[in-house]
Design a protein around this motif. Sequence first.
Motif, short mmCIF file in Angstrom:
data_model
loop_
_atom_site.label_atom_id
_atom_site.label_comp_id
_atom_site.label_asym_id
_atom_site.label_seq_id
_atom_site.Cartn_x
_atom_site.Cartn_y
_atom_site.Cartn_z
N PHE A 67 2.17 2.30 2.65
CA PHE A 67 2.01 2.94 3.96
C PHE A 67 3.37 3.01 4.67
CE2 PHE A 67 1.50 2.69 8.55
CZ PHE A 67 0.73 3.82 8.77
N PRO A 122 9.97 9.65 17.87
CA PRO A 122 9.15 8.50 17.49
C PRO A 122 9.82 7.21 17.90
CG PRO A 122 9.51 9.98 15.62
CD PRO A 122 10.42 10.44 16.71
N ASN A 123 9.10 6.33 18.58
CA ASN A 123 9.62 4.99 18.84
C ASN A 123 8.80 4.00 18.03
OD1 ASN A 123 7.56 5.90 20.51
ND2 ASN A 123 7.96 4.39 22.08
N LEU A 124 9.35 3.64 16.87
CA LEU A 124 8.60 2.79 15.96
C LEU A 124 8.78 1.35 16.37
CD1 LEU A 124 9.85 4.65 12.79
CD2 LEU A 124 7.63 4.96 13.84
N VAL A 149 -2.86 17.25 11.50
CA VAL A 149 -2.90 16.59 12.82
C VAL A 149 -2.55 17.57 13.94
CG1 VAL A 149 -0.53 15.72 12.70
CG2 VAL A 149 -2.23 14.48 14.04
N LEU A 159 -4.64 18.09 17.40
CA LEU A 159 -4.07 17.98 18.74
C LEU A 159 -4.27 19.28 19.52
CD1 LEU A 159 -0.82 16.04 17.80
CD2 LEU A 159 -2.59 15.23 19.38
N LEU A 219 4.92 4.07 8.24
CA LEU A 219 4.61 4.47 9.61
C LEU A 219 5.45 5.67 10.07
CD1 LEU A 219 2.99 3.95 12.17
CD2 LEU A 219 4.71 2.28 12.87
N GLU A 247 -5.56 0.03 3.33
CA GLU A 247 -4.51 0.93 2.87
C GLU A 247 -3.25 0.79 3.73
OE1 GLU A 247 -6.07 4.87 1.97
OE2 GLU A 247 -7.75 3.99 0.88
N THR A 297 0.83 -1.21 0.00
CA THR A 297 0.00 0.00 0.00
C THR A 297 0.86 1.26 0.00
OG1 THR A 297 -0.01 0.05 2.40
CG2 THR A 297 -1.79 -1.14 1.33
N MET A 329 1.52 6.65 19.06
CA MET A 329 1.73 7.90 18.32
C MET A 329 0.58 8.11 17.34
SD MET A 329 5.77 7.33 17.60
CE MET A 329 5.50 5.60 17.27
N ILE A 330 0.14 9.35 17.25
CA ILE A 330 -1.02 9.67 16.39
C ILE A 330 -0.56 9.73 14.92
CG2 ILE A 330 -2.87 11.32 15.98
CD1 ILE A 330 -3.01 10.11 18.74
N LYS A 341 6.71 8.08 8.38
CA LYS A 341 6.19 9.31 7.80
C LYS A 341 4.87 9.71 8.46
CE LYS A 341 7.20 10.08 2.93
NZ LYS A 341 6.74 9.38 1.73
N ALA A 342 4.05 8.69 8.71
CA ALA A 342 2.70 8.96 9.20
C ALA A 342 2.69 9.55 10.60
CB ALA A 342 1.85 7.69 9.15
N VAL A 343 3.72 9.24 11.40
CA VAL A 343 3.72 9.77 12.77
C VAL A 343 4.61 11.01 12.91
CG1 VAL A 343 3.24 7.51 13.78
CG2 VAL A 343 5.61 8.29 13.57
N TYR A 365 -6.35 5.79 8.61
CA TYR A 365 -6.20 4.96 7.41
C TYR A 365 -7.19 3.81 7.42
CZ TYR A 365 -1.73 7.29 6.53
OH TYR A 365 -0.77 8.21 6.26
N SER A 423 2.84 14.46 14.08
CA SER A 423 2.28 14.52 15.43
C SER A 423 3.41 14.45 16.47
CB SER A 423 1.25 13.42 15.65
OG SER A 423 1.88 12.16 15.78
N ASP A 453 -0.93 10.79 10.86
CA ASP A 453 -1.30 12.05 10.21
C ASP A 453 -2.77 12.06 9.79
OD1 ASP A 453 -0.82 10.08 8.34
OD2 ASP A 453 0.14 11.40 6.88
N TYR A 499 5.04 17.74 16.78
CA TYR A 499 4.21 18.73 17.46
C TYR A 499 4.18 18.54 18.97
CZ TYR A 499 0.25 21.82 18.37
OH TYR A 499 -0.55 22.82 18.84
N VAL A 500 4.12 17.27 19.39
CA VAL A 500 4.07 17.05 20.85
C VAL A 500 5.49 16.92 21.44
CG1 VAL A 500 1.81 15.95 20.71
CG2 VAL A 500 3.88 14.52 20.70
N ASP A 501 6.48 17.10 20.58
CA ASP A 501 7.86 17.07 21.02
C ASP A 501 8.25 15.70 21.57
OD1 ASP A 501 10.38 17.94 21.50
OD2 ASP A 501 9.90 18.96 23.39
N ARG A 502 8.25 14.75 20.68
CA ARG A 502 8.52 13.39 21.11
C ARG A 502 9.34 12.68 20.05
NH1 ARG A 502 3.72 8.87 21.77
NH2 ARG A 502 5.14 7.10 21.72
N LEU A 541 0.97 18.56 26.19
CA LEU A 541 0.59 17.67 25.09
C LEU A 541 1.10 16.29 25.42
CD1 LEU A 541 1.55 20.06 22.19
CD2 LEU A 541 -0.74 19.18 22.58
#
Lengths: 597, 233, 182
Positions: A578, A595-597, C101, C105, A580, C141, A576, C131-132, A582-584, C137, A587, C134, A590-593, C123
């Motif tokens: 997709f 990412p722990n994938l 997003v 938030l 992950l 997808e 697809t 984690m949220i 990129k998708a997170v 889905y 956010s 964007d 913005y929340v200042d974190r 936040l």
Amino acid sequence: MRTTVKTIIEKYNNDKTRLMDILMDIQNNFGFISDKFVEVIARETGLSIVDVEQTLTFYHFFSKKPVGEYAVYLNNSVVANMKGRAAVAKAFEEELGCKFGNLCDDGKIGLYNTACIGMSDQEPAAIINDTVFTSLTPLKVKGIVQQMREGKKVTEMIDVIGDGNNSSPLINSMVFNNIRKEGPVLFSEYEVGAAVKKVTEMTPNEVVDEVKSSYLRGRGGAGFPTGLKWEFCRKSEGPRYIHCNADEGEPGTFKERVILTELPKLLFEGMAIAAYALDAKEGIIYLRGEYKYLKNYLEAVLEEMKTANLLGENICGKKGFDFEIRIQFGAGAYVCGEESALIESAEGKRGEPRNRPPFPVQKGYLGMPTVVNNVETICTVVKIINNGADWFSMMGSHESTGTKLISVSGDCDFPGVYAIEWGMRIRDLLEIAGTEDVLAVQIGGPSGVCIGSKEFKRTISFEDIPTGGAITIIGKDRDIIKDVVVNYMDFFIDESCGSCVPCRAITVLMRNKLQKIIDGNGVMNDLDDLVDWGAKMKIANRCGLGQTAANPILTTLENFREKYEALIDKDSDYNTGFDLEKAVADSCAYVDRVPNL
Amino acid sequence: MSEKIKFTIDGKQCLAKKGQNVLDAALENGVYIPFLCHVKGVKQAGSCRICNVKVAGRTMTACTTPVAPGMEVENDIPELHDLRLAIIEALFVEGNHFCPSCEKSGNCELQALAYRYQMMVPRFPYSFPQKEIDASNSKILIDRNRCVLCKRCIRSFQDDQGRNLFAFKSRGHKVEINIDKECAVNLSDELAQEIMDVCPVGALIRKEKGFNEPIGTRKYDKKPIGSEITSVV
Amino acid sequence: MSKPIVATTSLAGCFGCHMSLLDIDERILELFQLVEFNKSPIDDIKTFTKQCDIGLIEGGCCNSENIHVLKDFRKNCKIIVSVGECAIMGGLPALRNGIPVKECLAEAYLDGPTVGNNTEGILPNNEELPMILDRVYPCHEVVKVDYHLPGCPPRADLIWEALVALVTGNELKLPYEVVKFD
Ligand SMILES: Cc1cc2nc3c(=O)[nH]c(=O)nc-3n(C[C@H](O)[C@H](O)[C@H](O)COP(=O)(O)O)c2cc1C
Ligand code: SF4
Ligand code: SF4
């Protein structure tokens, strides 16, 4: 301001069918068309406000927001990119410190992208306030920006003057003709007015018959027999109209620019002949807005023709042979080259192609029978009348008589206009155009076909590979998918009128799928989907735009499938795309974190 | 009475009035050809392309094609079935169709077509476009998320001076529907209802109305769209 | 012969689809005759204890945990079924799609009328939290989904008929009334 607007509207008799002209004049006068202006136009023409906006927002060169004292429209076609557009665009952005699509320098200068402006033989090129700037380089851009900042008039900013009539004071343009091969038909010597004089001694039916027996077929792309079209039109009760299609919007085409520059009298005479054959009193030349730099010149030639009694009343002394031509400018919409969209636009509406039947020859402009013919078609008629149908039909191939003007551009040494006999092999054209290491040839612009060397033995003709005239040569070093197909698909997405669901929606979906493949997320199934969706596009849309909008993908998939397969992940049957991470990203930022994938 | 024209749809003998289009004639002859943008008695748009049929191997929209004597129309064939379904699916992913929260759900023609053609999931990825809602009119709310750009409203409603109440804005995939601020300022309740009824989907909604009919009693809850003409096999 | 094994989960859903599954009334007894449940809120098994045949997914994916669970299902189930509008097209949670997003938030934690006493403007960013994404889905997808059962929620009859067909291998015949998007 309001009085100026009212004066403009009155100039067109408050006629809503002249909305294009009204909007154009207001746009030129003020650099934008505000809500207030829209309200005035609506009131004065008897349209609703949303209706005025419907036309206004359809066209690329109309804007509700100020476009700047200088509005730079830089071509972003495939050929422009080949010729170094990226560096030129970068130079504009760096000099002005702002991006394309925006107003820079406190609203003084606007930077905009635009589709092919008919200068593929001298790219990169841009239009600034109706003046054309060709063969741009980053260095030249520096100079242009500086002069704009100094407030210089655009017409004083051009540094080179083109050849032929381009240097006439009424045009005074940088554009070069680049006529590479003159051929025996359009560019041959002739006596202005002889043909129209000759037809006044014939009956209209005899004129139609002469054109019919020449087997002349339309040069605009569809190749409909011209004489037959005229005959059909004569079958409907008038008043009848003749419209000349000078929209020339297919990227890579520019031959009509050259005709309009060098042979406008030939064109006007041809229109008079058509008018005689159709018993038409009024004609329209629908000229693309990109060629507004020819306006003063063409208007002067029209006056000259009138003085010479080749237009106007009692033409060539023939009582009752009255014919007037008006120039209708377009405003940046490729689809307006489609004949019924052209008529809609000339009536002041959004350029949406009509349903058929009725055909324009039955119900066209203002509901009256109308013939729409291409510039080259109309010019050719003059030579047929002068030299005879037999002379003409001796040339060319079996189903394609005569010669054809071809606009050649891209990776070749001699871009320009070639008058070739129909039936010429692609290979031979490539040779005279000065090419080596050709990867592919795009014939007929984005809506045409993209062929590889295996097909170069084929011929340019209605029976083999038909074309309205654009031939774009793609060299060995190009990435056909990323450099060509993507650009063409984006072109169709921008230019669809948006009426038919498949054209409006599936073109975008195909483009997205292409991106998925380019991004490395394609699977074999995606290629099958593209073929399937493309086949639907071909049959399900109303006009040629939608019917051919999948062609860039379809014809390259057919002839260069290996280039697609090279991008496909063959181990996977489902992907697809997709991502992950990129998708997170947004956010988490913005929340200042982290990412722990 | 004027002469009737004989033609066939999928082999079935049909009769049409002179000048009648294939779609209207089919419906009168008890043959259902699916459509979305067509409104009887209003100028055809030929824009949804769902009523595409085949005549002599060529695809053409039934609503814009006049019946010709002896015409052989193909309608209920797998190729067209898949084409129509693809168009319906394209409409679902092109907009934002949140059926569960839509006032028109159960009475929506787009949804009903999806039911009739058994769309379980569109073949295309969803695009989730950002669309603006226009609530400025006192009687009608425009939810562009749901608009299928069929132009029914544009073609159906003019004021007493012949001015259009609705029009398109922009072109291509950016096209959107707009209502006129002046001409549509004082809509009667009846006209507002008519407007809502003309819209095949839930894009034109009467304010302060909606969810009037309980689930189970709505137009397409029990019977497929077009089943009054041709039942689904 | 062992019974087919079914797993279920709710991602960004409201459990309405699970409720609808329970809505098959007394047929639930029959269902337990037909299948065995593994990871599912129905029997409260939290992790997969064996390979399953059918995974029923309710809800779309709005955060990283949804993605992990969905991928886990794909790995552990032969057949994946998207159950309900949210799994199929994001559903009502996807109303936020198209809004950046960050704005979502901000509305939820800083500016909205229901923020309450988050006066310090905190936040949520603890690494324990999902984690949220964007946007929301649809499941297919993200991973391959084999079947889709529309509805909000899907009618109990639809779920029942589909499950029986999958388990028995019989052809699935759906009456018009059961396939609905609301
Ligand atoms: C999207 C589209 C764009 C077109 N653009 C042009 C054009 O720029 N010039 C032109 O002559 N014909 C164009 N055509 C073809 C016209 O519809 C029409 O066939 C032609 O003007 C007829 O003239 P002819 O018979 O002399 O060729 C276009 C067609 C389509 C579908
Ligand atoms: S095919 Fe495309 S451009 Fe042509 S009428 Fe349909 S939507 Fe408009
Ligand atoms: S608002 Fe409704 S009637 Fe109007 S174009 Fe959109 S879907 Fe069609």
